[in-house]
Design a protein around this motif. Structure first.
Motif, PDB file in Angstrom:
ATOM      1  N   LEU A 279       0.895  -1.457  -0.085  1.00  0.00           N
ATOM      2  CA  LEU A 279      -0.149   0.009   0.145  1.00  0.00           C
ATOM      3  C   LEU A 279       0.958   1.280   0.043  1.00  0.00           C
ATOM      4  O   LEU A 279       0.578   2.258  -0.636  1.00  0.00           O
ATOM      5  CB  LEU A 279      -0.875  -0.098   1.287  1.00  0.00           C
ATOM      6  N   LYS A 280       1.914   1.367   0.681  1.00  0.00           N
ATOM      7  CA  LYS A 280       2.851   2.177   0.634  1.00  0.00           C
ATOM      8  C   LYS A 280       3.190   2.469  -0.762  1.00  0.00           C
ATOM      9  O   LYS A 280       3.440   3.591  -1.124  1.00  0.00           O
ATOM     10  CB  LYS A 280       4.050   1.899   1.706  1.00  0.00           C
ATOM     11  N   ARG A 281       3.813   1.280  -1.333  1.00  0.00           N
ATOM     12  CA  ARG A 281       4.315   1.486  -2.579  1.00  0.00           C
ATOM     13  C   ARG A 281       3.281   2.025  -3.749  1.00  0.00           C
ATOM     14  O   ARG A 281       3.658   2.995  -4.575  1.00  0.00           O
ATOM     15  CB  ARG A 281       4.931  -0.065  -3.085  1.00  0.00           C
ATOM     16  N   TYR A 282       2.213   1.718  -3.277  1.00  0.00           N
ATOM     17  CA  TYR A 282       0.895   2.229  -4.036  1.00  0.00           C
ATOM     18  C   TYR A 282       0.883   3.818  -4.073  1.00  0.00           C
ATOM     19  O   TYR A 282       0.765   4.229  -5.224  1.00  0.00           O
ATOM     20  CB  TYR A 282      -0.554   1.433  -3.803  1.00  0.00           C
ATOM     21  N   ILE A 283       0.859   4.229  -2.874  1.00  0.00           N
ATOM     22  CA  ILE A 283       1.012   5.943  -2.684  1.00  0.00           C
ATOM     23  C   ILE A 283       1.985   6.487  -3.598  1.00  0.00           C
ATOM     24  O   ILE A 283       1.930   7.319  -4.397  1.00  0.00           O
ATOM     25  CB  ILE A 283       0.977   6.232  -1.255  1.00  0.00           C
ATOM     26  N   ALA A 284       3.280   5.791  -3.463  1.00  0.00           N
ATOM     27  CA  ALA A 284       4.487   6.570  -3.766  1.00  0.00           C
ATOM     28  C   ALA A 284       4.414   6.282  -5.444  1.00  0.00           C
ATOM     29  O   ALA A 284       4.795   7.197  -6.323  1.00  0.00           O
ATOM     30  CB  ALA A 284       5.794   5.639  -3.313  1.00  0.00           C
ATOM     31  N   ASP A 285       3.958   5.203  -5.990  1.00  0.00           N
ATOM     32  CA  ASP A 285       3.920   4.941  -7.250  1.00  0.00           C
ATOM     33  C   ASP A 285       2.969   5.909  -8.008  1.00  0.00           C
ATOM     34  O   ASP A 285       3.215   6.505  -9.284  1.00  0.00           O
ATOM     35  CB  ASP A 285       3.688   3.546  -7.708  1.00  0.00           C
ATOM     36  N   GLN A 286       1.869   6.165  -7.434  1.00  0.00           N
ATOM     37  CA  GLN A 286       0.791   7.179  -8.294  1.00  0.00           C
ATOM     38  C   GLN A 286       1.101   8.181  -7.921  1.00  0.00           C
ATOM     39  O   GLN A 286       0.488   9.444  -8.973  1.00  0.00           O
ATOM     40  CB  GLN A 286      -0.455   6.883  -7.572  1.00  0.00           C
ATOM     41  N   ASN A 287       2.170   8.846  -7.360  1.00  0.00           N
ATOM     42  CA  ASN A 287       2.443  10.352  -7.413  1.00  0.00           C
ATOM     43  C   ASN A 287       3.653  10.441  -8.077  1.00  0.00           C
ATOM     44  O   ASN A 287       4.662   9.767  -7.804  1.00  0.00           O
ATOM     45  CB  ASN A 287       2.605  10.759  -5.838  1.00  0.00           C
ATOM     46  N   PRO A 288       3.495  11.373  -9.183  1.00  0.00           N
ATOM     47  CA  PRO A 288       4.753  11.749 -10.185  1.00  0.00           C
ATOM     48  C   PRO A 288       5.788  12.270  -9.598  1.00  0.00           C
ATOM     49  O   PRO A 288       5.312  13.217  -8.781  1.00  0.00           O
ATOM     50  CB  PRO A 288       3.977  12.230 -11.273  1.00  0.00           C
ATOM     51  N   SER A 289       7.018  12.176  -9.674  1.00  0.00           N
ATOM     52  CA  SER A 289       7.966  12.728  -9.072  1.00  0.00           C
ATOM     53  C   SER A 289       8.003  14.387  -9.442  1.00  0.00           C
ATOM     54  O   SER A 289       8.335  15.203  -8.392  1.00  0.00           O
ATOM     55  CB  SER A 289       9.557  12.304  -9.218  1.00  0.00           C
ATOM     56  N   GLU A 290       7.534  14.641 -10.426  1.00  0.00           N
ATOM     57  CA  GLU A 290       7.591  16.228 -10.830  1.00  0.00           C
ATOM     58  C   GLU A 290       6.686  17.014  -9.628  1.00  0.00           C
ATOM     59  O   GLU A 290       6.725  17.927  -9.521  1.00  0.00           O
ATOM     60  CB  GLU A 290       6.882  16.520 -12.052  1.00  0.00           C
ATOM     61  N   LYS A 291       5.681  16.370  -9.344  1.00  0.00           N
ATOM     62  CA  LYS A 291       4.752  16.834  -8.307  1.00  0.00           C
ATOM     63  C   LYS A 291       5.278  17.072  -6.726  1.00  0.00           C
ATOM     64  O   LYS A 291       4.526  17.654  -5.963  1.00  0.00           O
ATOM     65  CB  LYS A 291       3.296  16.073  -8.354  1.00  0.00           C
ATOM     66  N   TYR A 292       6.290  16.076  -6.479  1.00  0.00           N
ATOM     67  CA  TYR A 292       6.599  15.871  -5.071  1.00  0.00           C
ATOM     68  C   TYR A 292       6.847  17.300  -4.356  1.00  0.00           C
ATOM     69  O   TYR A 292       6.360  17.444  -3.283  1.00  0.00           O
ATOM     70  CB  TYR A 292       7.960  15.177  -5.009  1.00  0.00           C
ATOM     71  N   LYS A 293       7.582  18.069  -5.015  1.00  0.00           N
ATOM     72  CA  LYS A 293       7.968  19.501  -4.384  1.00  0.00           C
ATOM     73  C   LYS A 293       6.586  20.161  -4.039  1.00  0.00           C
ATOM     74  O   LYS A 293       6.568  20.826  -2.975  1.00  0.00           O
ATOM     75  CB  LYS A 293       8.868  20.214  -5.120  1.00  0.00           C
ATOM     76  N   LYS A 294       5.528  20.209  -5.186  1.00  0.00           N
ATOM     77  CA  LYS A 294       4.506  21.062  -4.563  1.00  0.00           C
ATOM     78  C   LYS A 294       3.558  20.239  -3.589  1.00  0.00           C
ATOM     79  O   LYS A 294       3.159  21.114  -2.614  1.00  0.00           O
ATOM     80  CB  LYS A 294       3.762  21.155  -6.042  1.00  0.00           C
ATOM     81  N   ILE A 295       3.487  19.101  -3.691  1.00  0.00           N
ATOM     82  CA  ILE A 295       2.552  18.361  -2.647  1.00  0.00           C
ATOM     83  C   ILE A 295       3.203  18.490  -1.258  1.00  0.00           C
ATOM     84  O   ILE A 295       2.602  18.735  -0.532  1.00  0.00           O
ATOM     85  CB  ILE A 295       2.554  16.825  -3.039  1.00  0.00           C
ATOM     86  N   LEU A 296       4.678  18.273  -1.413  1.00  0.00           N
ATOM     87  CA  LEU A 296       5.407  18.177   0.061  1.00  0.00           C
ATOM     88  C   LEU A 296       5.683  19.770   0.569  1.00  0.00           C
ATOM     89  O   LEU A 296       6.424  19.906   1.431  1.00  0.00           O
ATOM     90  CB  LEU A 296       6.561  17.304  -0.072  1.00  0.00           C
ATOM     91  N   GLU A 297       5.414  20.503  -0.418  1.00  0.00           N
ATOM     92  CA  GLU A 297       5.748  22.007   0.114  1.00  0.00           C
ATOM     93  C   GLU A 297       7.119  22.222   0.312  1.00  0.00           C
ATOM     94  O   GLU A 297       7.596  22.665   1.438  1.00  0.00           O
ATOM     95  CB  GLU A 297       4.990  22.614   1.007  1.00  0.00           C
ATOM     96  N   THR A 298       7.930  21.751  -0.404  1.00  0.00           N
ATOM     97  CA  THR A 298       9.429  21.774  -0.200  1.00  0.00           C
ATOM     98  C   THR A 298      10.000  22.871  -1.661  1.00  0.00           C
ATOM     99  O   THR A 298      11.063  22.701  -1.747  1.00  0.00           O
ATOM    100  CB  THR A 298      10.034  20.703  -0.215  1.00  0.00           C
ATOM    101  N   ASP A 299       9.327  23.645  -2.065  1.00  0.00           N
ATOM    102  CA  ASP A 299       9.654  24.537  -3.198  1.00  0.00           C
ATOM    103  C   ASP A 299      10.739  25.499  -2.474  1.00  0.00           C
ATOM    104  O   ASP A 299      11.622  25.394  -3.146  1.00  0.00           O
ATOM    105  CB  ASP A 299       8.447  25.221  -3.728  1.00  0.00           C
TER     106      ASP A 299
END
Lengths: 398, 590
Positions: free
Chosen positions: B248-268
């Motif tokens: 299930l953890k892998r499912y979450i990580a797999d479904q989020n594209p890496s380009e969006k990580y910074k936006k989702i995680l607010e690390t811009d």
């Protein structure tokens, strides 16, 4: 006719009108009327609510019902609980036949979540069995109870003993005597215990005997006949006007039975014809219920004969802790011992119901209809009329 | 009929003769009992109770441990309605209602009690309400099956064999969770497991990713190869299959594209605090420390001995379990936060530890266990006796390795299975058939490798023959002929020390042209040079002593990962996170 107590016939012209209706100005300061309260204590099924009576002599000229003495907000409590947590609360909405509430809440959730087709066969038959057992124990108290309201207490003692035997069967089937908590969303909570059918048959034989005795005791009893005949007559014209259902409607010849009109579970596989009578008075209603007692015993025998021996009791469903039901609304009804008993259920996609609304027969029988039927009745007959309308205050105040 | 009323006068009375001793029906819902040894205090009974009559409370004599909260349900009979939903939902089947229904007490407080702990008269009653049968469950007991490549599709390639969950599968699996949190307590990183599983149910995978990164900056990696202690203790495992937390953890990580990580995680935009921390090694501990220190505003530089980042995750774990692009996804995100990495840089050779101390405010070392261990039996000096760890590294680096037709692997752990299955694939490619035998001291039941690793190895044609103690490698004319073993009876003596006992009469011989040893790894701490080493306090078993925040006795040096705890990835991640907090405290003088 000369009044045998007074020795003369009073001049009714000089007395106030006996047909005063609600809203009519009844001037208590005239000293021609008296106001008395029936309840709210708990003298039996007629307690827990209160009837305000204006009487002239022994005759009721106006009646007003008051509820609110046992309001605990069951519907709201259910709306704040998960779908599976609803049934233990729901049974309190009508203690006389708790299983009907369990069935309604389970069927509402099943219909809205699409699991109604998946309920196992075995569970459907067991649901029918518990519903008919609930009807039977209600009638065992209700039929002689009608005599009890006219001071014929012996039948009640016979009936309540037999009812306790049915509660014994409930105890071994469901794990409890009164609050069975047996029908849950998706199925039921247990198969028949070993030897259940034999023990049930023993009880049914005792009840067969009781049915004959209670007929002799009540329906051949001149006092009962005299008091019940012609009392609180419901005419067929009133049925639609007031929304009268169940045995109260059948007592005046209007055959209404949800089991026949809109069959649920496997009632279409059972052979029965709802009994009726024509007079529409207390006697006729009680007579219909007595016949229904015979019929219910027969239905339980039919169910036990036709039900499968084994099978699943519950369909696999989502985890009850996270179970969400899509947006929707439904109205599910069944024939309880008192007539059509229904639940309106709304879901909004969350894990709790948005609205739960129980609609029981007492809501009309014991409010609008009762107020009108009491006018002109003798004070001593008020309890009898309330019982004959199968008043169940908890179901009015959900 | 006046005589009807008299008709029962001469009949036997029907009243119960002895109402005080009337036994209730076998299914009666009476007072509670709890098998406190079976109960793990998951609190699902508390969650389902519609009257809030149940509280989980600490109990004398029951310790909190992995898989047991140490709490037990306390029932308030002022609230209970005896619906028995608590029994029906109980994940261990420990809770029940007895058929006792009579109880008189003058002290109202007694009506709040802990079943099974507080002494009551009805515990010896066998009858009462238990969970109904058959097929009566409030949740799915079976886990949603994971799609994987068939043995014949995977045995000649290093393509990832686990295919991952679809949306429907993941949501169905997430639905089984009862949110008890036993997993969170056991996970070394204390990940918010019930929370991210809930995010899957709500189809809010961005929230899921945020929860993952709160405690674990390597979700793609952990979602594939974590040792999943959470699943071992999962309360659903008591009656059914544990939740597939790892997938299930892998499912979450797999479904989020890496380009969006910074936006989702607010690390811009991270605010820098001007302080610098050096990290030795880019394994899980180092990367984790780097990530959390970056969030705190530190400038991070990682020094990596090898040519690529990931440490043992890349050079130890075969690609069919953990594809390199997934490692890159996690690593690249951490590097994108401004973390600098110096490849091919060995501390102690290219740059000294003391120099790092001079240039940086603090140093974190997560150097791992990269030295192979030998059985030191006769014949291990032969050139075709290898250490698994060096072979795995060479396979990752793409170097050609010696793959003969018959191979024996000594070892029963996950690394042994990794090299067994990797060599099997290489044999299949080279010869079209597999002839690898893995043997271990431990018997089948006690093999430390994950069960599925053993099963899958066998599916791929490997022979796993456990329970043998290696004696000597037979070498004839300079060529390996095979491995002599005897039956191993036990591994540990009464005092718990490693002391294998063998039945010397039950011998066996595994033919082989090459032997691979995979019996554990050791650490190489040679980079810690004398001036620092003098001040380093050592702990038991040759490990360096650290405090709760992984700070060594040399204040500026923090250590974590396999050299301190584990060995596994999730401990490394947890250590790195804790050390990051420790370093921040140390540098801000908290």
């Amino acid at each position: 006719m000369i009044n045998k107590f007074l020795g003369f016939e009073p001049d009714k012209e000089k007395l106030p009108s006996l047909t005063a209706k609600i809203g009519d100005d009844i001037d208590l300061s005239s000293h021609k009327y008296q106001k008395i309260w029936l309840g709210p204590n708990h003298p039996g099924v007629t307690g827990n609510m209160s009837v305000e009576l204006w009487v002239q002599g022994n005759t009721v000229v106006k009646a007003k019902t008051h509820v609110g003495y046992l309001h605990r907000g069951f519907e709201k409590l259910i709306e704040r609980r998960l779908f599976v947590q609803g049934f233990p609360t729901s049974i309190r909405m009508c203690v006389a036949e708790p299983d009907t509430n369990e069935y309604l809440i389970a069927t509402c959730t099943e219909q809205l979540s699409g699991y109604d087709k998946a309920v196992p066969e075995m569970a459907k038959w067991l649901r029918m069995l518990s519903l008919e057992m609930a009807r039977l124990q209600g009638l065992l108290r209700g039929v002689p109870g009608q005599g009890g309201t006219f001071a014929l207490g012996l039948g009640v003692q016979w009936g309540v003993y037999l009812r306790d035997l049915i509660l014994d069967r409930f105890e071994e089937l469901t794990g409890a005597r009164v609050y069975h908590m047996y029908i849950i969303p998706g199925g039921v909570r247990g198969l028949l215990p070993d030897g259940f059918k034999e023990r049930m048959e023993d009880n049914l034989r005792d009840i067969d005997d009781f049915i004959i005795r209670i007929r002799r005791l009540m329906f051949h009893n001149s006092v009962f006949k005299k008091r019940a005949k012609g009392l609180a007559i419901v005419t067929p014209e009133m049925v639609d006007k007031y929304g009268i259902v169940g045995t109260t409607a059948r007592g005046c010849g209007v055959k209404r039975d949800v089991r026949k009109d809109d069959p649920y579970l496997h009632y279409e596989q059972l052979d029965f014809d709802p009994p009726t009578d024509t007079d529409g008075d207390v006697y006729a209603r009680t007579w219909v219920r007595w016949q229904e007692l015979i019929q219910t015993v027969d239905l339980i025998r039919q169910i036990m004969a036709k039900m499968p021996d084994k099978g699943d009791i519950k369909t696999p469903m989502p985890n009850v802790l996270h179970w969400k039901i899509p947006k929707g609304e439904t109205y599910v009804r069944l024939e309880s011992g008192r007539g059509e008993y229904g639940m309106y259920y709304v879901t909004d996609g969350s894990d709790k119901p948005r609205r739960v609304n129980l609609r029981g027969p007492s809501y009309t029988h014991a409010i609008a209809l009762l107020e009108d039927l009491l006018v002109g009745a003798d004070v001593a007959d008020v309890h009898g009329i309330m019982v004959s309308l199968q008043t169940c205050p908890p179901e009015i105040e959900r | 009929m006046p005589f009807t009323a008299w008709s029962k006068v001469v009949k036997e009375p029907v009243t119960i003769k002895d109402p005080l001793n009337r036994e209730a029906a076998p299914r009666y819902r009476g007072f509670h009992d709890n098998d406190v040894d079976e109960c793990i205090g998951c609190g699902t009974c508390e969650a389902i109770c519609e009257n809030e009559a149940i509280d989980l409370v600490p109990v004398d004599g029951i310790e909190t441990k992995d898989g047991d909260s140490g709490l037990r349900p306390k029932i308030d009979y002022g609230r209970c309605c005896w619906c028995a939903l608590c029994v029906d939902i109980c994940t261990t089947n420990s809770l029940r209602l007895t058929n006792e229904y009579k109880w008189i007490d003058t002290d109202p407080d007694n009506f709040r009690f802990v079943p099974g702990v507080d002494k009551k008269d009805w515990y010896d009653k066998k009858d009462g309400w238990r969970k109904p049968e058959p097929n009566y469950e409030f949740y799915g007991l079976k886990r949603v099956e994971m799609g994987e490549l068939h043995p014949e599709e995977r045995d000649d390639s290093f393509i990832e064999m686990i295919q991952g969950y679809s949306k429907e599968q993941a949501e169905a699996e997430a639905d089984r969770c009862v949110e008890c949190g036993i997993c969170t307590a056991t996970c070394p990183a204390h990940m918010g497991i019930p929370e991210y599983i809930k995010a899957i149910r709500n189809d809010d995978l961005e929230e899921g990713l945020r929860i993952l990164y709160d405690t674990n900056p390597l979700p793609e990696i952990c979602g594939r190869i974590c040792t999943h202690k959470c699943e071992t203790v999962c309360t659903m495992g008591h009656k059914g299959d544990p939740i597939s937390i790892r997938w299930l953890k892998r499912y979450i990580a797999d479904q989020n594209p890496s380009e969006k990580y910074k936006k989702i995680l607010e690390t811009d935009k991270l605010t820098k605090n001007g302080k610098k921390v050096a990290i030795i090694g880019s394994g899980p501990a180092g990367l984790s420390a780097a990530y959390y220190l970056s969030l705190l505003g530190y400038d991070i530089e990682i020094f990596e001995k090898l040519a690529e980042a990931g440490g043992m995750m890349r050079f130890g774990i075969p690609e069919y379990r953990l594809p390199y692009d997934q490692i890159d996804k996690d690593v690249n995100y951490i590097l994108s936060l401004g973390v600098k990495i110096h490849y091919n840089t060995t501390i102690g050779k290219d740059i000294t530890l003391e120099k790092l101390n001079e240039d940086f405010d603090a140093v974190f070392a997560g150097t791992g266990l990269h030295l192979g261990r030998s059985t030191r039996i006769e014949g291990t000096e032969h050139k075709h006796v290898y250490q698994s760890i060096e072979l795995l590294r060479k396979i990752t680096e793409g170097e050609e390795i010696h793959v003969p037709e018959k191979i024996v692997v000594i070892g029963g752990g996950n690394v042994a299975m990794d090299i067994t299955r990797s060599l099997a694939r290489l044999q299949k490619i080279k010869y079209g058939k597999v002839q690898v035998t893995a043997t271990s001291l431990e018997t089948e039941e006690k093999m430390p490798a994950d069960r599925e690793e053993v099963v899958e190895a066998r599916e791929e044609g490997c022979v796993v023959n456990p329970g043998w103690s290696p004696q000597r490698i037979e070498i004839v004319d300079g060529k390996i002929k095979g491995l002599h073993v005897v039956q191993c009876l036990s591994l540990f003596d009464e005092t718990g020390n490693f002391n294998p006992q063998c039945n010397m009469k039950n011998e066996n011989f595994f033919e082989a042209d090459m032997v691979v040893e995979s019996i554990g790894q050791g650490m190489d701490l040679s980079y810690i040079s004398e001036p620092t080493k003098e001040h380093l306090e050592m702990g038991p078993r040759g490990r360096i002593k650290v405090n709760d925040y992984f700070q060594t006795s040399v204040g500026w040096l923090f250590m974590g990962g396999d050299t301190i705890q584990g060995p596994d990835v999730i401990h490394g991640i947890a250590n790195g996170h804790k050390a990051a907090v420790g370093i921040d405290n140390f540098l801000t003088k908290k």
